[in-house]
Design an enzyme around this catalytic site. Sequence first.
Site, PDB file in Angstrom:
ATOM      1  N   ASP A  51       0.813  -1.222   0.000  1.00  0.00           N
ATOM      2  CA  ASP A  51       0.000   0.000   0.000  1.00  0.00           C
ATOM      3  C   ASP A  51       0.847   1.274   0.000  1.00  0.00           C
ATOM      4  OD1 ASP A  51      -2.062  -1.797   0.300  1.00  0.00           O
ATOM      5  OD2 ASP A  51      -2.937  -0.825   2.059  1.00  0.00           O
ATOM      6  N   HIS A 102      -6.263   2.924  -4.156  1.00  0.00           N
ATOM      7  CA  HIS A 102      -6.172   3.156  -2.702  1.00  0.00           C
ATOM      8  C   HIS A 102      -6.569   4.594  -2.355  1.00  0.00           C
ATOM      9  CE1 HIS A 102      -5.153   1.948   1.282  1.00  0.00           C
ATOM     10  NE2 HIS A 102      -3.995   2.591   1.378  1.00  0.00           N
ATOM     11  N   HIS A 106      -5.713   9.462   0.258  1.00  0.00           N
ATOM     12  CA  HIS A 106      -5.611   8.695   1.498  1.00  0.00           C
ATOM     13  C   HIS A 106      -6.118   9.485   2.716  1.00  0.00           C
ATOM     14  CE1 HIS A 106      -3.981   5.948   4.542  1.00  0.00           C
ATOM     15  NE2 HIS A 106      -3.692   5.091   3.557  1.00  0.00           N
ATOM     16  N   HIS A 196       3.753  -1.952   3.170  1.00  0.00           N
ATOM     17  CA  HIS A 196       3.726  -0.621   2.581  1.00  0.00           C
ATOM     18  C   HIS A 196       5.049  -0.319   1.873  1.00  0.00           C
ATOM     19  CE1 HIS A 196       0.701  -0.514   5.798  1.00  0.00           C
ATOM     20  NE2 HIS A 196       0.104   0.440   5.108  1.00  0.00           N
TER      21      HIS A 196
END
Length: 236
Positions: A51, A102, A106, A196
């Site tokens: 991510d 995503h 964010h 990540h």
Amino acid sequence: MNAVPRLRARALEAAFLGVRTYHRLRPTTPAGRGGRPVFRVAPGTIALTIDDGPDPRWTPAVLDLLAAHGVPATFFLIGDRVAEHPALARRIADAGHEIGNHSMRHPMPFAALPSGLINAEIGQAQRRITDATGTAPRLFRAPSGGWSANVLAATADAGLTPVDWTVNSSDWKEPGVGRVTRALARSGSGHVLLCHDGGGDRSQTVAALSVVIPRLLRRGLRFVAVPAHPAAGRET
């Protein structure tokens, strides 16, 4: 990002993920269209998800490591970061990895946003990622796993499959290579791993994956990308 805002962002994410951990101990099915987020894959396989990228320093390191072991992964990209590094987003796609949406920026807590903003975050990121890579994402992961009926409905409206995770490496906290390694090494058949490649120093992630990937392969697990229509892999 300077130190104070970065610490505040980490504190917010820690608090939010703490709530998710509590609720994960009492499994529930989020209401709303789109169904339960996928957090398992087929037996005998394992899915590595990455991510918060792309990041010009850490994404290439992760890609090189995956290539060395012939392992596919699923990268959930942030639209704003794709806009900054479109060539890197294309490199991920060209390497054959699955690419997921995503959100555009964010924002957190994602599930608390008004429905219009949730739709905008998903839609803007979808366009940005598609323009950069030439391929439209088929998967969506809510920032910090912020699922709700509205988020699931927006995911379904965008034609995307919602994807959660089974194993959280907590690498975003930078807890040390040993802790990240131990968390990932506990993974088993059907699990979806969360790591990540953006949002901070991800040297611990790269170091841990260099140990864990060959270890899981030796256990006979086969790495796969999260499938776009994984009805058979959903938790029941």
